[in-house]
Design a protein around this motif. Structure first.
Motif, PDB file in Angstrom:
ATOM      1  N   VAL A 196       0.851  -1.190   0.000  1.00 37.53           N
ATOM      2  CA  VAL A 196       0.000   0.000   0.000  1.00 37.53           C
ATOM      3  C   VAL A 196       0.886   1.240   0.000  1.00 37.53           C
ATOM      4  O   VAL A 196       1.802   1.356   0.818  1.00 37.53           O
ATOM      5  CB  VAL A 196      -0.915   0.040   1.252  1.00 37.53           C
ATOM      6  CG1 VAL A 196      -1.880   1.215   1.173  1.00 37.53           C
ATOM      7  CG2 VAL A 196      -1.684  -1.264   1.404  1.00 37.53           C
ATOM      8  N   VAL A 197       0.613   2.147  -0.912  1.00 38.42           N
ATOM      9  CA  VAL A 197       1.309   3.439  -0.946  1.00 38.42           C
ATOM     10  C   VAL A 197       0.266   4.523  -0.693  1.00 38.42           C
ATOM     11  O   VAL A 197      -0.745   4.580  -1.402  1.00 38.42           O
ATOM     12  CB  VAL A 197       1.986   3.671  -2.321  1.00 38.42           C
ATOM     13  CG1 VAL A 197       2.577   5.076  -2.397  1.00 38.42           C
ATOM     14  CG2 VAL A 197       3.053   2.623  -2.583  1.00 38.42           C
ATOM     15  N   ARG A 198       0.485   5.354   0.303  1.00 36.92           N
ATOM     16  CA  ARG A 198      -0.411   6.481   0.582  1.00 36.92           C
ATOM     17  C   ARG A 198       0.414   7.767   0.671  1.00 36.92           C
ATOM     18  O   ARG A 198       1.624   7.721   0.828  1.00 36.92           O
ATOM     19  CB  ARG A 198      -1.165   6.294   1.927  1.00 36.92           C
ATOM     20  CG  ARG A 198      -2.107   5.103   2.028  1.00 36.92           C
ATOM     21  CD  ARG A 198      -3.125   4.962   0.925  1.00 36.92           C
ATOM     22  NE  ARG A 198      -4.135   5.989   0.764  1.00 36.92           N
ATOM     23  CZ  ARG A 198      -5.443   5.815   1.055  1.00 36.92           C
ATOM     24  NH1 ARG A 198      -5.877   4.701   1.602  1.00 36.92           N
ATOM     25  NH2 ARG A 198      -6.298   6.776   0.788  1.00 36.92           N
ATOM     26  N   GLY A 199      -0.272   8.895   0.594  1.00 41.07           N
ATOM     27  CA  GLY A 199       0.417  10.184   0.740  1.00 41.07           C
ATOM     28  C   GLY A 199       1.198  10.583  -0.502  1.00 41.07           C
ATOM     29  O   GLY A 199       2.079  11.431  -0.459  1.00 41.07           O
ATOM     30  N   ALA A 200       0.857   9.966  -1.652  1.00 40.99           N
ATOM     31  CA  ALA A 200       1.607  10.244  -2.883  1.00 40.99           C
ATOM     32  C   ALA A 200       0.744  10.987  -3.896  1.00 40.99           C
ATOM     33  O   ALA A 200       0.848  10.763  -5.101  1.00 40.99           O
ATOM     34  CB  ALA A 200       2.134   8.937  -3.460  1.00 40.99           C
ATOM     35  N   GLU A 201      -0.101  11.907  -3.406  1.00 43.90           N
ATOM     36  CA  GLU A 201      -0.994  12.642  -4.313  1.00 43.90           C
ATOM     37  C   GLU A 201      -0.219  13.485  -5.335  1.00 43.90           C
ATOM     38  O   GLU A 201      -0.743  13.817  -6.395  1.00 43.90           O
ATOM     39  CB  GLU A 201      -1.997  13.511  -3.531  1.00 43.90           C
ATOM     40  CG  GLU A 201      -1.396  14.597  -2.656  1.00 43.90           C
ATOM     41  CD  GLU A 201      -0.906  14.080  -1.307  1.00 43.90           C
ATOM     42  OE1 GLU A 201      -1.130  12.896  -1.003  1.00 43.90           O
ATOM     43  OE2 GLU A 201      -0.269  14.867  -0.572  1.00 43.90           O
ATOM     44  N   GLU A 202       1.057  13.788  -5.032  1.00 41.68           N
ATOM     45  CA  GLU A 202       1.878  14.544  -5.987  1.00 41.68           C
ATOM     46  C   GLU A 202       2.023  13.814  -7.330  1.00 41.68           C
ATOM     47  O   GLU A 202       2.267  14.427  -8.358  1.00 41.68           O
ATOM     48  CB  GLU A 202       3.266  14.809  -5.396  1.00 41.68           C
ATOM     49  CG  GLU A 202       3.313  16.018  -4.487  1.00 41.68           C
ATOM     50  CD  GLU A 202       3.016  17.303  -5.237  1.00 41.68           C
ATOM     51  OE1 GLU A 202       3.781  17.637  -6.149  1.00 41.68           O
ATOM     52  OE2 GLU A 202       2.016  17.968  -4.921  1.00 41.68           O
ATOM     53  N   LEU A 203       1.875  12.487  -7.304  1.00 43.07           N
ATOM     54  CA  LEU A 203       1.982  11.707  -8.548  1.00 43.07           C
ATOM     55  C   LEU A 203       0.945  12.133  -9.577  1.00 43.07           C
ATOM     56  O   LEU A 203       1.121  11.938 -10.775  1.00 43.07           O
ATOM     57  CB  LEU A 203       1.798  10.213  -8.264  1.00 43.07           C
ATOM     58  CG  LEU A 203       2.903   9.499  -7.500  1.00 43.07           C
ATOM     59  CD1 LEU A 203       2.569   8.026  -7.395  1.00 43.07           C
ATOM     60  CD2 LEU A 203       4.238   9.667  -8.193  1.00 43.07           C
ATOM     61  N   ARG A 204      -0.153  12.700  -9.095  1.00 44.48           N
ATOM     62  CA  ARG A 204      -1.230  13.133  -9.998  1.00 44.48           C
ATOM     63  C   ARG A 204      -0.810  14.296 -10.880  1.00 44.48           C
ATOM     64  O   ARG A 204      -1.436  14.541 -11.898  1.00 44.48           O
ATOM     65  CB  ARG A 204      -2.459  13.551  -9.172  1.00 44.48           C
ATOM     66  CG  ARG A 204      -3.040  12.435  -8.315  1.00 44.48           C
ATOM     67  CD  ARG A 204      -4.139  11.731  -9.030  1.00 44.48           C
ATOM     68  NE  ARG A 204      -4.733  10.659  -8.263  1.00 44.48           N
ATOM     69  CZ  ARG A 204      -5.315   9.590  -8.813  1.00 44.48           C
ATOM     70  NH1 ARG A 204      -5.363   9.473 -10.137  1.00 44.48           N
ATOM     71  NH2 ARG A 204      -5.843   8.658  -8.082  1.00 44.48           N
ATOM     72  N   VAL A 205       0.228  15.059 -10.443  1.00 49.84           N
ATOM     73  CA  VAL A 205       0.635  16.256 -11.196  1.00 49.84           C
ATOM     74  C   VAL A 205       2.060  16.163 -11.715  1.00 49.84           C
ATOM     75  O   VAL A 205       2.744  17.163 -11.877  1.00 49.84           O
ATOM     76  CB  VAL A 205       0.415  17.553 -10.374  1.00 49.84           C
ATOM     77  CG1 VAL A 205      -1.064  17.821 -10.186  1.00 49.84           C
ATOM     78  CG2 VAL A 205       1.113  17.489  -9.012  1.00 49.84           C
ATOM     79  N   LYS A 206       2.521  14.944 -11.958  1.00 50.69           N
ATOM     80  CA  LYS A 206       3.841  14.769 -12.594  1.00 50.69           C
ATOM     81  C   LYS A 206       3.674  14.870 -14.115  1.00 50.69           C
ATOM     82  O   LYS A 206       2.665  15.371 -14.591  1.00 50.69           O
ATOM     83  CB  LYS A 206       4.436  13.425 -12.165  1.00 50.69           C
ATOM     84  CG  LYS A 206       4.820  13.388 -10.679  1.00 50.69           C
ATOM     85  CD  LYS A 206       5.943  14.352 -10.378  1.00 50.69           C
ATOM     86  CE  LYS A 206       6.269  14.384  -8.903  1.00 50.69           C
ATOM     87  NZ  LYS A 206       7.245  15.422  -8.567  1.00 50.69           N
ATOM     88  N   GLU A 207       4.645  14.356 -14.883  1.00 48.16           N
ATOM     89  CA  GLU A 207       4.624  14.489 -16.337  1.00 48.16           C
ATOM     90  C   GLU A 207       3.287  13.999 -16.908  1.00 48.16           C
ATOM     91  O   GLU A 207       2.815  14.459 -17.947  1.00 48.16           O
ATOM     92  CB  GLU A 207       5.797  13.723 -16.959  1.00 48.16           C
ATOM     93  CG  GLU A 207       7.146  14.421 -16.817  1.00 48.16           C
ATOM     94  CD  GLU A 207       7.814  14.255 -15.451  1.00 48.16           C
ATOM     95  OE1 GLU A 207       7.114  14.056 -14.419  1.00 48.16           O
ATOM     96  OE2 GLU A 207       9.059  14.332 -15.413  1.00 48.16           O
ATOM     97  N   THR A 208       2.697  13.004 -16.225  1.00 49.48           N
ATOM     98  CA  THR A 208       1.307  12.644 -16.466  1.00 49.48           C
ATOM     99  C   THR A 208       0.736  12.287 -15.095  1.00 49.48           C
ATOM    100  O   THR A 208       1.460  12.298 -14.105  1.00 49.48           O
ATOM    101  CB  THR A 208       1.214  11.469 -17.459  1.00 49.48           C
ATOM    102  OG1 THR A 208      -0.151  11.268 -17.802  1.00 49.48           O
ATOM    103  CG2 THR A 208       1.749  10.181 -16.870  1.00 49.48           C
ATOM    104  N   ASP A 209      -0.553  11.960 -15.022  1.00 49.66           N
ATOM    105  CA  ASP A 209      -1.107  11.461 -13.763  1.00 49.66           C
ATOM    106  C   ASP A 209      -0.568  10.038 -13.592  1.00 49.66           C
ATOM    107  O   ASP A 209      -1.061   9.088 -14.204  1.00 49.66           O
ATOM    108  CB  ASP A 209      -2.641  11.479 -13.841  1.00 49.66           C
ATOM    109  CG  ASP A 209      -3.293  10.871 -12.596  1.00 49.66           C
ATOM    110  OD1 ASP A 209      -2.619  10.140 -11.847  1.00 49.66           O
ATOM    111  OD2 ASP A 209      -4.488  11.137 -12.390  1.00 49.66           O
TER     112      ASP A 209
END
Ligand code: S3P
Length: 424
Positions: free
Chosen positions: A328-341
């Motif tokens: 389980v990976v949590r707290g990684a909402e920044e991944l949504r705004v990288k080069e793609t979601d």
């Protein structure tokens, strides 16, 4: 690019220079007095975007064998660019340039490709505006970014997102401001800027509470040796753990603790990870050997450790699909705004390969092991998605087809030749 199952994986390799350190070496060199010599600079599209922006502002570079010489123009020596500055696909270029350009005595305009034009820029613009910057964003948050150079004042700022790009942008602006710049809050992102600036003669105070920078300090040119990029090495480490009997030895990579989260997570999953430190300063550098003779088990990754492996989380999803139990990976909402979601891209492609997973706004959960079957992979032109799913192809049945393999040139132009050398 078509990938089929590897019967073996292993060998010793080096990876190209670290992307984050490469951007910073060029930018700091450009505003220094004297000539900065950079060795092992990453020659990728993103770093070229930074170099091109600086060239447009009068900075000269000379290639000298494996060295790049940056002819520094001093803190106040950049020239007004005659046209817009193209940051290509590079978020680091755009956000750090925003900080660098806000306090110049000229106006400038930053543009980017389609992906970069969808990424949030307000996170850098807002605190810069509090420093007195005049920045216009398209639709309130996006590139093109128009900057009217103004005199800036230092502020105390509480960072809300653990973003090294924003942190660096504010420190750049702080060099041009009147009064101190104090950063508090989420300062725990990669710390290459804070480590490197003192080597350029800049005094800054780091403490548990944050970072304080005094303005008006002239940078002095220095030599920078760029360590290998641990985010590029991560692909070989993942392959070593997933291919039966695999191993990988990657030499000369950054072992900066703000970047080694993936190694720590692999260790918790049961991998054998041996580190040998060869250099301590300014960046810890060393050799790493990875294998997983006893297989891998699922792990939990929590918000606090996410910044230290942010760019490796797509690769980790593939690894998790091959591990025993739940990851389980949590707290990684920044991944949504990288080069793609990247949460969406990972989910879509893992599902195409036959894997069931759950996604959250800020992460994912994967119950392993699940067999992978070769599929058509949609990279969304995101280099790390292309590389993560090329590695997935090594442990999948049938053929995995990567739709636009050329995008690996953003951070790792030699990725496919190296893959061919290591996978058999
Ligand atoms: C980078 C910081 C990180 C990282 C990116 C490079 C940098 O982004 O994902 O690949 O060089 O400062 P954020 O600052 O948005 O977290």
């Amino acid at each position: 690019m078509r990938i089929t199952r590897a019967r073996a994986f292993g060998g010793r390799t080096r990876v190209p220079g670290d992307k984050s350190v490469s951007h910073r070496a060029l930018i700091f060199g450009a505003i220094s007095r004297g000539e900065t010599r950079v060795s092992n600079l990453l020659g990728s599209a993103d770093v070229l975007s930074t170099k091109d922006c600086l060239t447009r502002m009068g900075v000269e570079f000379a290639e000298d064998g494996s060295l790049i010489r940056v002819k520094g123009r001093g803190l106040r020596g950049l020239l007004a660019p005659s046209r817009e500055l193209d940051c290509g696909n590079s978020g680091t270029t755009m956000r750090v340039m925003m900080g660098l350009l806000a306090g110049q005595d000229f106006d400038s305009r930053l543009i980017g490709d389609e992906s970069l034009s969808r990424r949030p820029m307000k996170r850098a613009a807002e605190p810069l505006r509090r420093m007195g910057a005049e920045i216009e964003l398209s639709g309130g948050d996006f590139a093109p970014v128009t900057i009217h150079g103004r005199s800036l004042r230092g502020i105390e700022h509480e960072l809300k997102v653990a973003s090294a790009q924003v942190k660096t942008a504010l420190l750049m602006a702080g060099l041009y401001a009147s009064g101190e710049t104090r950063l508090r809050g989420a300062v725990g992102s990669r710390d290459h800027t804070e480590r490197m600036l003192p080597y350029f003669g800049v005094k800054l105070a780091k403490s548990a509470e944050g970072i304080t920078l005094s303005p008006g300090q002239e940078l002095r040119a220095t030599d920078v040796v760029v360590p290998g990029d641990p985010s590029s090495a991560a692909f070989w480490m993942a392959a070593a753990c997933m291919v039966l009997g695999g191993s990988a030895q990657v030499e000369g990579i950054s072992l900066n603790p703000t970047r080694t989260g993936f190694l720590q997570v692999l260790r918790r999953m049961g991998a054998l990870v041996e580190e040998e430190l060869t250099t301590a300063e300014p960046e810890p550098v060393g050799n790493v050997r990875v294998s997983a003779p006893a297989g891998l088990r699922g792990v939990e990754v929590v918000a606090e450790e996410v910044p230290s492996l942010i760019d490796e989380i797509p690769m980790l999803a593939v690894v998790a699909s091959q591990a025993e139990g739940r990851t389980v990976v949590r707290g990684a909402e920044e991944l949504r705004v990288k080069e793609t979601d990247r949460i969406e891209a990972v989910a879509k492609n893992l599902r195409a390969m036959g894997v069931q997973l759950e996604t959250f706004e800020d992460g994912y959960a994967i119950e392993g092991p699940q067999p992978l079957r070769g599929a058509k992979i949609e990279t969304f032109l995101d280099h790390r998605i292309a590389m993560a799913f090329s590695i997935a192809g090594l442990v999948a049945d049938g053929t995995t087809e990567i739709d636009s393999p050329g995008c690996v040139a953003i951070s790792y132009p030699e990725f496919y030749p190296t893959l061919k050398a290591l996978a058999r």
